[in-house]
Design a protein around this motif. Structure first.
Motif, PDB file in Angstrom:
ATOM      1  N   ALA A   1       0.872  -1.162  -0.200  1.00  0.00           N
ATOM      2  CA  ALA A   1      -0.099   0.171   0.027  1.00  0.00           C
ATOM      3  C   ALA A   1       0.961   1.165  -0.088  1.00  0.00           C
ATOM      4  CB  ALA A   1      -0.957   0.080   1.217  1.00  0.00           C
ATOM      5  N   MET A   2       0.441   2.116  -0.715  1.00  0.00           N
ATOM      6  CA  MET A   2       0.828   3.688  -0.869  1.00  0.00           C
ATOM      7  C   MET A   2      -0.006   4.570  -0.444  1.00  0.00           C
ATOM      8  SD  MET A   2       3.949   3.093  -3.803  1.00  0.00           S
ATOM      9  CE  MET A   2       4.565   4.971  -3.293  1.00  0.00           C
ATOM     10  N   ARG A   3       0.561   5.586   0.180  1.00  0.00           N
ATOM     11  CA  ARG A   3      -0.476   6.829   0.562  1.00  0.00           C
ATOM     12  C   ARG A   3      -0.231   8.003  -0.313  1.00  0.00           C
ATOM     13  NH1 ARG A   3      -4.164   7.795   4.918  1.00  0.00           N
ATOM     14  NH2 ARG A   3      -3.523   5.906   5.881  1.00  0.00           N
ATOM     15  N   ILE A   4      -1.060   8.811  -0.889  1.00  0.00           N
ATOM     16  CA  ILE A   4      -0.914   9.969  -1.649  1.00  0.00           C
ATOM     17  C   ILE A   4      -1.471  11.196  -0.955  1.00  0.00           C
ATOM     18  CG2 ILE A   4      -1.184  11.141  -3.799  1.00  0.00           C
ATOM     19  CD1 ILE A   4      -1.387   8.397  -4.953  1.00  0.00           C
ATOM     20  N   PHE A   5      -0.729  12.209  -0.804  1.00  0.00           N
ATOM     21  CA  PHE A   5      -1.231  13.373  -0.210  1.00  0.00           C
ATOM     22  C   PHE A   5      -1.116  14.608  -1.350  1.00  0.00           C
ATOM     23  CE2 PHE A   5       0.719  10.942   3.193  1.00  0.00           C
ATOM     24  CZ  PHE A   5      -0.421  11.084   4.172  1.00  0.00           C
ATOM     25  N   PRO A   6      -2.364  14.698  -2.218  1.00  0.00           N
ATOM     26  CA  PRO A   6      -2.005  15.565  -3.157  1.00  0.00           C
ATOM     27  C   PRO A   6      -1.850  17.167  -2.686  1.00  0.00           C
ATOM     28  CG  PRO A   6      -4.406  14.927  -2.749  1.00  0.00           C
ATOM     29  CD  PRO A   6      -3.476  13.981  -1.975  1.00  0.00           C
ATOM     30  N   GLN A   7      -0.900  17.756  -3.280  1.00  0.00           N
ATOM     31  CA  GLN A   7      -0.830  19.274  -2.900  1.00  0.00           C
ATOM     32  C   GLN A   7      -1.849  20.157  -3.460  1.00  0.00           C
ATOM     33  OE1 GLN A   7       3.405  20.466  -4.419  1.00  0.00           O
ATOM     34  NE2 GLN A   7       4.152  18.725  -2.890  1.00  0.00           N
ATOM     35  N   GLN A   8      -2.055  21.239  -2.847  1.00  0.00           N
ATOM     36  CA  GLN A   8      -3.319  22.183  -3.085  1.00  0.00           C
ATOM     37  C   GLN A   8      -3.075  22.461  -4.350  1.00  0.00           C
ATOM     38  OE1 GLN A   8      -4.015  25.430  -0.342  1.00  0.00           O
ATOM     39  NE2 GLN A   8      -5.901  25.892  -1.187  1.00  0.00           N
ATOM     40  N   GLY A   9      -4.016  22.613  -5.579  1.00  0.00           N
ATOM     41  CA  GLY A   9      -3.640  23.039  -6.602  1.00  0.00           C
ATOM     42  C   GLY A   9      -3.289  22.184  -7.558  1.00  0.00           C
ATOM     43  N   ARG A  10      -2.840  20.959  -7.238  1.00  0.00           N
ATOM     44  CA  ARG A  10      -2.184  20.176  -7.929  1.00  0.00           C
ATOM     45  C   ARG A  10      -2.809  18.569  -8.046  1.00  0.00           C
ATOM     46  NH1 ARG A  10       4.423  20.873  -6.818  1.00  0.00           N
ATOM     47  NH2 ARG A  10       4.598  22.856  -7.074  1.00  0.00           N
ATOM     48  N   VAL A  11      -2.519  18.031  -9.166  1.00  0.00           N
ATOM     49  CA  VAL A  11      -3.278  16.672  -9.386  1.00  0.00           C
ATOM     50  C   VAL A  11      -2.342  15.616  -8.803  1.00  0.00           C
ATOM     51  CG1 VAL A  11      -4.058  14.910 -11.108  1.00  0.00           C
ATOM     52  CG2 VAL A  11      -4.148  17.421 -11.785  1.00  0.00           C
ATOM     53  N   ALA A  12      -3.052  14.880  -7.860  1.00  0.00           N
ATOM     54  CA  ALA A  12      -2.303  13.874  -7.383  1.00  0.00           C
ATOM     55  C   ALA A  12      -1.419  12.891  -8.161  1.00  0.00           C
ATOM     56  CB  ALA A  12      -3.239  12.787  -6.699  1.00  0.00           C
ATOM     57  N   ASP A  13      -0.399  12.577  -7.959  1.00  0.00           N
ATOM     58  CA  ASP A  13       0.620  11.982  -8.763  1.00  0.00           C
ATOM     59  C   ASP A  13       0.549  10.436  -8.679  1.00  0.00           C
ATOM     60  OD1 ASP A  13       2.723  11.254 -10.215  1.00  0.00           O
ATOM     61  OD2 ASP A  13       4.402  11.955  -9.187  1.00  0.00           O
ATOM     62  N   PHE A  14      -0.686   9.852  -9.247  1.00  0.00           N
ATOM     63  CA  PHE A  14      -0.651   8.621  -9.221  1.00  0.00           C
ATOM     64  C   PHE A  14       0.315   7.557 -10.073  1.00  0.00           C
ATOM     65  CE2 PHE A  14      -4.967  10.026  -8.122  1.00  0.00           C
ATOM     66  CZ  PHE A  14      -5.137   9.088  -7.032  1.00  0.00           C
ATOM     67  N   GLN A  15       0.982   8.278 -11.067  1.00  0.00           N
ATOM     68  CA  GLN A  15       2.270   7.601 -11.956  1.00  0.00           C
ATOM     69  C   GLN A  15       3.280   7.023 -11.099  1.00  0.00           C
ATOM     70  OE1 GLN A  15       2.025   7.107 -15.416  1.00  0.00           O
ATOM     71  NE2 GLN A  15       3.339   5.656 -14.716  1.00  0.00           N
ATOM     72  N   GLN A  16       3.725   7.936 -10.260  1.00  0.00           N
ATOM     73  CA  GLN A  16       4.716   7.442  -9.425  1.00  0.00           C
ATOM     74  C   GLN A  16       4.387   6.331  -8.444  1.00  0.00           C
ATOM     75  OE1 GLN A  16       6.310  10.683  -6.719  1.00  0.00           O
ATOM     76  NE2 GLN A  16       7.660   9.413  -5.598  1.00  0.00           N
ATOM     77  N   VAL A  17       3.104   6.373  -7.914  1.00  0.00           N
ATOM     78  CA  VAL A  17       2.877   5.221  -7.161  1.00  0.00           C
ATOM     79  C   VAL A  17       2.569   3.949  -8.004  1.00  0.00           C
ATOM     80  CG1 VAL A  17       0.821   4.196  -5.935  1.00  0.00           C
ATOM     81  CG2 VAL A  17       1.395   6.537  -5.501  1.00  0.00           C
ATOM     82  N   ALA A  18       2.199   4.301  -9.338  1.00  0.00           N
ATOM     83  CA  ALA A  18       1.958   2.939 -10.313  1.00  0.00           C
ATOM     84  C   ALA A  18       3.480   2.447 -10.452  1.00  0.00           C
ATOM     85  CB  ALA A  18       1.289   3.443 -11.386  1.00  0.00           C
TER      86      ALA A  18
END
Length: 266
Positions: A100-117
């Motif tokens: 499992a990995m947790r993503i904390f999207p920064q304000q005004g930016r799209v969450a980086d799911f590519q890095q998690v993938a």
């Protein structure tokens, strides 16, 4: 000579005392043999029941899809049945059977799911063509979930083996939402609201009593993309669902490989 009214009043009082004594001697409480009286509940907002079926992930963002308790994208799996490979990979998923990995999207930016993938499959012993499908799903499904839940401060991506520790009980999730894909065996079971006894769901917990007609239980397919709204999703009641029945080979539970993208809170 006492008046008729006085005699009648005395009779009523005597009957009331007798009933009170009987209630004290034989109290009625909710138990395995009795059911509590269901309190009246005012009707809630009218929402669509079941799933919205789209032809693309973009359809999930349509206005008419918002009223549904879940969103569905049917998909025919184009990868082989890797059951043996998935079962052999169990040790690489660790003691909890998941990475499992947790993503904390920064304000005004799209969450980086590519890095998690790119990172989540490292160390997991699965066929590369299957991992390619999973990575693509993380990116596409993750971006769609982030669009559906722009208020979320965190997303949790899990690649999980579900065997003996599946969830066989009918329930509604106690968090905001979950997107899920099953890559083998079977997909998630769900029920439309007209087939659910919600009083039993909330008070009894007995699977046999929750579903009104077992023949009307529905199931998504292997490879299908499913978005499940939970109780905390804004304006939703939550989709009633459960894991599919366990499957066995030589008296051993087979592992189901699933991808989950969770939205735990607002």
């Amino acid at each position: 000579m006492p008046r008729l009214g006085s005699r009648f009043s005395a009779l009523v009082v005597g009957m009331a005392l007798q009933m009170q004594n009987m209630q004290s001697a034989f109290p009625v409480r909710p138990s395995h043999g009795y059911r509590a009286v269901r309190p009246y509940q005012a009707p809630g907002p009218v929402l669509a029941t079941g799933l919205f079926a789209g032809s693309s992930l973009g359809d999930w963002l349509r206005r008419d899809a918002a009223a549904f308790q879940g969103l569905h994208l049917p998909r025919r799996p184009h990868w082989p049945n890797y059951q043996e490979e998935i079962d052999r990979a169990a040790d690489s998923f660790g003691p909890e059977g998941q990475v499992a990995m947790r993503i904390f999207p920064q304000q005004g930016r799209v969450a980086d799911f590519q890095q998690v993938a790119n990172e989540i499959g490292r160390g997991v012993s699965l066929p590369q063509d299957l991992m390619s499908v999973i990575r693509a799903d993380i990116c596409a499904l993750g971006r769609t979930v982030a669009s559906l839940c722009p208020w979320s401060k965190t997303f949790i991506v899990k690649l999980e083996l579900m065997g003996e520790h599946s969830c066989p009980r009918w329930h509604r999730d106690e968090y905001c939402a979950r997107a899920i894909v099953s890559y083998n065996l079977a997909g998630t079971n769900y029920a439309t609201e007209d087939n659910v006894d919600f009083w039993e769901l909330d008070h009894c917990g007995n699977n046999d009593h929750i579903i009104r007609d077992a023949s009307k239980v529905r199931q998504v397919g292997v490879g299908d993309l499913l978005f499940i709204k939970g109780r905390k999703f804004p304006g939703a009641r939550g989709l009633v669902h459960k894991s599919p029945p366990l499957q066995y080979a030589n008296n051993v539970v087979l592992n189901r490989l699933v991808l989950k993208i969770d939205v735990p809170s607002l």
